[in-house]
Each structure stands twice: as structure tokens, then as C-alpha cells.
Write a protein that holds these residues in place. Structure first.
Motif, short mmCIF file in Angstrom:
data_model
loop_
_atom_site.label_atom_id
_atom_site.label_comp_id
_atom_site.label_asym_id
_atom_site.label_seq_id
_atom_site.Cartn_x
_atom_site.Cartn_y
_atom_site.Cartn_z
N SER A 103 -74.21 97.39 15.29
CA SER A 103 -75.24 96.67 14.54
C SER A 103 -76.59 96.66 15.25
O SER A 103 -77.47 95.89 14.90
N ARG B 205 -72.04 86.62 15.68
CA ARG B 205 -72.38 87.46 14.54
C ARG B 205 -73.75 88.09 14.83
O ARG B 205 -74.72 87.40 15.13
N LEU B 206 -73.80 89.41 14.74
CA LEU B 206 -75.03 90.13 15.01
C LEU B 206 -75.88 90.16 13.75
O LEU B 206 -75.71 91.02 12.88
N ASP B 207 -76.75 89.21 13.61
CA ASP B 207 -77.62 89.14 12.45
C ASP B 207 -78.61 90.29 12.51
O ASP B 207 -79.24 90.56 13.53
N ARG B 208 -78.78 90.95 11.38
CA ARG B 208 -79.76 92.03 11.33
C ARG B 208 -81.15 91.45 11.11
O ARG B 208 -81.33 90.48 10.43
N GLU C 21 -67.70 95.17 12.54
CA GLU C 21 -68.88 95.92 12.97
C GLU C 21 -70.09 95.02 13.18
O GLU C 21 -71.09 95.43 13.80
N ALA C 22 -70.04 93.79 12.69
CA ALA C 22 -71.16 92.86 12.84
C ALA C 22 -70.85 91.77 13.86
O ALA C 22 -71.59 90.80 13.98
N THR D 190 -74.68 98.53 20.16
CA THR D 190 -73.55 98.12 19.32
C THR D 190 -73.69 98.75 17.94
O THR D 190 -74.76 99.27 17.59
#
Length: 332
Positions: free
Chosen positions: A213, A329-332, A120-121, A211
Motif C-alpha cells: 500500500s 490500517r494503511l490509509d491511502r 494488502e492494506a 509495502t
């Protein structure tokens, strides 16, 4: 009966030691001159390539040929072995250090860190130019098999749309096509707009993809072609794209497609100041064109606000461009 001894052959006078030394010294001086005459200008022209005037397309050719200047370095090394002088050392070290500074960091293998990122990320994107003779269904199926969440295609003709839809629409229910470019997504596309980028027709898209995220702003571009003396429209497109990305306030941005420019092309410099391209997972330049014997990387994936975990060049599958697949990687 007497046997006459054969007449003695005349002996060549041995060459004097002084003459041999003078000949060796001459060879070494000439080798040193050659090393300096080639190495120093090569270093200067490489370091200041953006200043080379684009007369008759010279600037364009030189910019995009820069990664291949390393082929001169082994020759200069052989010249150094002959010369064995400080001048020859300078002739070799100057272009070697410049090349290493400009390109060395970009060819180091990045590795593959996809397994450490929750699904999910993670976001995987794929991009490819269909080419004039590529089978759109085959190319689309290949990119789909890569596990991409987003698929960007360029050089889409009207007759390509039906086979692309038949291949992709089931797994990628969200899509947008404008001009010769298209984007297919597993995730909802919240908004999209066609971009002319200074021209009179559409060759780019900007879409916002939702997405798991969070939102990602995605650009897909098929830059105009570039040939010596005929690349003004491509330059306009890339400059306009850089300005558009610079004005984008979203935290996460992907810019991908066929840029018709290698990473060392001065026309990409403004965009590269806004977004960055990850190294190849296995190292090297990741050359994509022409498909048979790739000499240049015309296709790119640039990002901002995400961390690359994988980046690789795929198969051509009948296109004249290889595809590219990148994960982040989808960093928040």
C-alpha cells in the motif's frame, strides 16, 4: 448457715456526650487535614510533573512513577469515610480528576479491528529488546509467530546475529542491522541509514519499507539507559529523534523500540507531539519491563498517518522485556 452476697463491682461513670463528640470531631479534623495534605500536593505534582526539578534524579523517578499514583486514591477514599467533610472530598477528588485526565483516555481498551482490514492494506509490526540473557532464536521465532510484517530487535550482540539470521531470513528476506538494533521485513527495504542521534555510536535505524500500500518510514531505536542522575545521553537521543521525525515529510511513519522511558517521561514529550501511541486492545498501560513483574512500559510503537487496529504486549520469552505487537490500517 448464711451466704454472703458478693460485693458489687464499682461502675464506671458513663462518658459524657460532649466528650465523645469532641473526640469524634478531633478525629474528623485530623482525617480532613490528612486528606488535604496528601491529596492536593499529589494533584499539583502530578499535573505539573514536568516542572519537578531533576535533582538527584527526582524528576526522572517521579515522571515514570506517575501511572502508579492511583494506589493512593483508595487510601484517600477511606480517609474520606472517616472525615466526611468537604475538605476530605477535595483531598480525594483533586488527584483523582488529575489522574483521570492524564491517564484515563490511554487505558481504555481499543479492541481488535484487524479482521475488517484487507491483508494488502494492513501492516503488523513487532518489537522486543533481546535482553542480556534472552535466546535470540526463541525470541525471534515468537515475534515471527505473531504474524508481523516487520520485526524490530534491540540489544543485538555480535553472537546474536547468526541465530537471528537463521530464524528470520527465510520469511523476512530484507533486513538491516546497525549497532545494537536491527529490522527484518517481508517487504523490500528501499533505503536505510544508521542514526547516532547525538551520540558517537549507532543505536537507531531509519528505513523506508515498500509495502503493497505504499512506502512507510520506519525508525528502530534502542535508547541509552536511564538511571537517577544518569540519563543525559538518553535525553539527547530522544530529543534528536523527535527532531528527525519532525523533519520527515513522509505521510506514514512508525517509530518503535526500547526507549528506556515511559509515556509520562518528560523526555518523550517532544516525540509525542509528532507521533502517537495507540491504546492497548485489552486496555491498561501495556507494561513491558521488568519481565517478571512489569512495572513500566519502556517499549513503544508510535505512528503517524496510520490507523491502529490492534495493540498488545506479548511474552518475554527469556528476555527482561516483553515484546509488543501492533497492527495498522494503511490509509491511502
Amino acid at each position: 448457715m448464711s451466704v454472703m452476697a458478693p460485693a458489687a463491682r464499682p461502675q464506671r461513670a458513663p462518658e459524657s456526650t460532649g466528650s465523645t463528640r469532641r473526640r469524634v470531631s478531633l478525629v474528623r479534623r485530623r482525617a480532613t487535614t490528612l486528606a488535604l495534605a496528601v491529596g492536593v500536593p499529589l494533584a499539583l505534582l502530578t499535573a505539573a510533573h514536568a516542572l519537578v526539578p531533576d535533582i538527584l534524579g527526582l524528576g526522572l523517578v517521579w515522571d515514570n512513577a506517575l501511572p502508579w499514583t492511583w494506589v493512593v486514591l483508595p487510601v484517600l477514599f477511606l480517609v474520606l469515610l472517616v472525615a466526611r467533610t468537604p475538605g476530605a472530598v477535595i483531598g480525594l477528588l483533586a488527584p483523582t480528576l488529575v489522574w483521570a485526565f492524564l491517564f484515563g483516555p490511554g487505558v481504555v481498551p481499543m479492541g481488535d479491528a484487524r479482521s475488517a482490514v484487507p491483508a494488502e492494506a494492513s501492516l503488523t509490526v513487532a518489537s522486543q529488546n533481546l535482553g542480556p540473557e534472552g535466546d535470540p532464536a526463541v525470541i525471534a521465532a515468537s515475534l515471527q509467530a505473531s504474524g508481523a510484517d516487520l520485526i524490530a530487535l534491540q540489544e543485538i550482540e555480535d553472537h546474536d546475529r547468526e541465530p537471528l539470521a537463521a530464524t528470520l531470513d527465510e520469511q523476512y528476506p530484507y533486513s538491516v542491522l546497525t549497532g545494537t538494533v536491527g529490522l527484518w521485513s517481508r517487504y523490500p527495504i528501499a533505503d536505510s541509514v544508521g542514526l547516532k542521534l547525538g551520540l558517537d555510536w549507532y543505536r537507531a535505524i531509519n528505513a523506508v519499507v515498500d509495502t503493497p500500500s505504499g512506502a512507510v518510514s520506519v525508525y528502530v531505536i534502542h535508547a541509552d539507559s536511564a538511571r537517577p542522575g544518569a540519563h543525559a545521553e538518553r535525553d539527547v537521543m530522544l530529543a534528536e529523534l523527535a527532531d528527525t521525525v519532525a523533519a520527515n515529510t513522509r505521510d506514514r511513519i512508525v517509530v518503535m523500540g526500547d526507549f528506556n522511558a515511559s509515556a509520562s517521561d518528560r523526555a518523550l514529550a517532544a516525540l509525542q507531539s509528532e507521533v502517537s501511541e495507540p491504546n492497548q486492545s485489552e486496555g491498561g498501560f501495556g507494561l513491558t519491563w521488568p519481565a517478571g513483574t512489569p512495572l513500566m512500559r519502556l517499549d513503544h510503537v508510535f505512528v503517524r498517518g496510520m490507523t491502529a487496529t490492534h495493540n498488545a504486549v506479548g511474552d518475554a520469552e527469556g528476555s527482561d522485556h516483553h515484546g509488543i505487537v501492533s497492527s495498522f490500517r494503511l490509509d491511502r
